[in-house]
Design a protein around this motif. Structure first.
Motif: not given
Length: 631
Positions: A589, A593-594
């Motif tokens: 996750k 997100e990065n």
């Protein structure tokens, strides 16, 4: 039993790498019948005797595969025929089949030599060991065949001495020359060092006994042997200074030699030296008699344990009958420990007594999913402080050695598997497994045969990963895990070679690097447990999750630590398994997100497949982001 069963997975990092890196490791205990060599290997890796046997047999009968694959199947059938069924005829039959294919001839002959030796057929074993030496191709073959030759000579001589037979036909002098060369060539190998102590005893040279003893315990002239080994060290040193040959020892000194070996937990050698020097029977010293009786106790316990494991493999496990047998053996010896055993036998009192007299630490319970019993003996004891973020803890580091018995998985694969256990105050490591693991890693990385087997396995697993990742974005992918670890092993090897070191120096540096790496991972993991126990209020699943965060964040190799500690598939219902699943989800996750922070990130490729692109710094960043203690 909580601490012992909790550490069913308490093998060190290095053991996780060694065991899983060069096999298709899985913990899926399903009974799927093997249809190919790879599936047979999977069953074997799961300690699933019936499906492994069926799989190897079916593969052999199908006449599929090249010579290498068929030899591997025949070797496994030979091994299972002896290890589980105790049928030496089966081992001979399948070894002959393997020999016909003219591949890994030395390996097949060395293995059969070991089986014949264990069956007590020493002349046959010795002949096979010589044939294995003549057929060597790789350095690993040479070391293996030569060690088997020396081991056969030692075992034969030991049994002859115990039975008062003649040693004239046993080539002890030749074995002495072979082991001397092996120890010089492979000074990092603990098993060879220990074997050299036994050969030195047979040669009855006091100085050689002491020198071999020091090599086994890795003690040089400028090193403190530690409080637990100081007394035997001083005594053996004194005996070696004053006497060249055992024949020169007086009666008092002979008993001192026996006791020095017993005090250093080398009980088999203590018993052998007693038979060599005194001829067996009781002595004038109660401490010597106790040690000799304890040595006999260990022999009976190991025999009972391995007989029980054979029943597990055959699906005929009876835990209560096994426990009763262990109780009967202990009660039998309870009254034989001089004046120390007082009152009626009780299990707790017996365990307290052998801990006091011999440094014994029995482990009983579920290990790697199977009931197990084995006994280690304390040889080192020290304290270590652990600091993580703003928190501190202090742990006792206890090292056990000269393990009698094994857990079931270790017995099934004929290797010391369990490398450590722990509780709130102590880290207990098993010296043999911990020190031998990096040696095994080196052998697996540099031996052409083993390396080729791994490459084929890795290719298959990587293809499976792609299919898995498309259906489960947070999956624990064995192919990716092994690729990350393998890349690190190869990088370390190449870096050391690039420094201009000689191959021997490369080997020593490689082994030391991963030895300290593994030791640090255990301290980081268990140190976090000690800190969290003080804080309190965590479930077992949370404790393991938090310990893995620290294990990775404080590692010198965070990416490979993440692969080894998190990506490993473990029993889903256990706390380690649940911690792995949660942490893997959280890591993926973060990547989701990065994406822009991940170098060479590929759109359209599952995020989980791209974890190997993370840098060490990013892995630490993720662990700190997820860890409440780092806030």
């Amino acid at each position: 039993m909580r601490n012992k069963s909790k550490r069913a997975n308490g093998r060190s990092l290095l053991l996780l790498i060694t065991f899983c890196l060069f096999s298709a490791c899985t913990v899926d205990g399903g009974g799927k019948q093997a249809q190919s060599l790879e599936e047979a290997n999977l069953a074997y890796d799961r300690y699933d005797y019936s499906n492994a046997l069926e799989g190897y047999t079916s593969f052999w009968k199908s006449k599929k595969g090249d010579a290498k694959d068929r030899v591997q199947a025949a070797q496994k059938l030979a091994y299972l025929g002896w290890r589980v069924e105790s049928k030496i005829a089966l081992a001979r039959k399948w070894t002959k089949e393997a020999q016909k294919l003219s591949h890994d001839l030395s390996g097949s002959l060395s293995a059969l030599s070991r089986f014949e030796m264990q069956a007590g057929n020493y002349e046959k074993s010795l002949q096979l060991a010589r044939e294995a030496q003549a057929a060597v191709v790789t350095e690993f073959d040479s070391r293996n065949a030569s060690e088997q030759f020396v081991l056969c000579v030692y075992s034969w001589a030991r049994d002859e001495i115990q039975n008062r037979g003649s040693l004239q036909s046993i080539p002890i002098s030749e074995a002495t020359d072979v082991i001397a060369k092996l120890v010089v060539r492979f000074p990092e190998d603990l098993e060879l060092a220990k074997l050299s102590v036994g050969i030195a005893l047979l040669n009855e040279r006091v100085e050689d006994i002491f020198l071999s003893w020091k090599k086994y315990y890795r003690i040089n002239d400028h090193q403190d042997p530690g409080s637990l080994l100081e007394t035997p060290y001083v005594k053996l040193n004194q005996l070696a200074d004053e006497n060249e040959l055992i024949a020169e020892l007086d009666d008092k000194e002979r008993l001192e030699l026996v006791m020095a070996l017993a005090d250093s937990r080398l009980f088999e050698f203590a018993r052998l030296s007693h038979q060599l020097l005194i001829g067996g029977g009781k002595t004038s010293l109660a401490s010597v008699n106790d040690a000799l009786n304890y040595s006999r106790y260990l022999v009976e316990v190991e025999a009972a344990t391995y007989a029980f494991y054979k029943k597990i493999a055959a699906g005929k496990e009876n835990r209560q009958a096994f426990r009763n047998e262990l109780e009967d053996i202990a009660e039998k010896y309870w009254g034989q420990f001089g004046n120390e055993a007082k009152g009626l036998y009780q299990k707790r009192k017996f365990n307290d007594l052998i801990a006091k007299l011999f440094g014994a630490r029995p482990t009983e319970g579920i290990v790697n999913g199977y009931y197990a019993y084995y006994i280690g003996h304390k040889v080192f004891d020290e304290s270590q402080s652990v600091k993580q973020y703003k928190h501190r803890a202090k742990l006792d580091l206890i090292t056990l050695d000269n393990v009698t018995g094994n857990d079931y998985s270790g017995w099934f694969h004929d290797a010391q598997r369990v490398a450590g256990t722990a509780n709130r105050q102590q880290i207990i490591s098993y010296r043999q497994a911990v020190l031998q693991e990096p040696v095994m890693m080196w052998n697996n990385l540099t031996d052409p045969t083993k390396r080729e087997q791994f490459t084929r396995t890795l290719k298959r697993l990587v293809e499976q990963d792609k299919q898995t990742a498309n259906t489960n974005p947070y999956a624990l992918l064995p192919g990716l895990r092994l690729q990350i670890i393998m890349d690190k092993l190869q990088y370390t090897y190449d870096s050391l070679k690039g420094m201009g070191l000689h191959e021997t120096e490369v080997k020593f540096a490689f082994i030391e690097h991963f030895r300290t790496f593994g030791a640090a991972s255990l301290v980081n993991h268990e140190g976090r447990h000690a800190i969290d126990y003080r804080i309190g209020g965590f479930s077992s699943n949370e404790l393991e999750y938090r310990a893995k965060l620290s294990e990775i964040a404080f590692s010198k190799e965070p990416l490979v630590m993440m692969a080894a500690a998190v990506m490993r598939q473990e029993a889903a219902q256990a706390s380690h398994g649940k911690a792995n699943e949660k942490l893997m989800t959280d890591i993926v996750k973060w990547v989701e997100e990065n994406e822009s922070q991940v170098a060479d990130f590929e759109q359209g490729v599952p995020h989980v497949l791209q974890l190997g692109k993370l840098t060490d710094q990013q892995v630490v960043q993720i662990m700190r982001f997820l860890d409440p203690l780092a806030k």
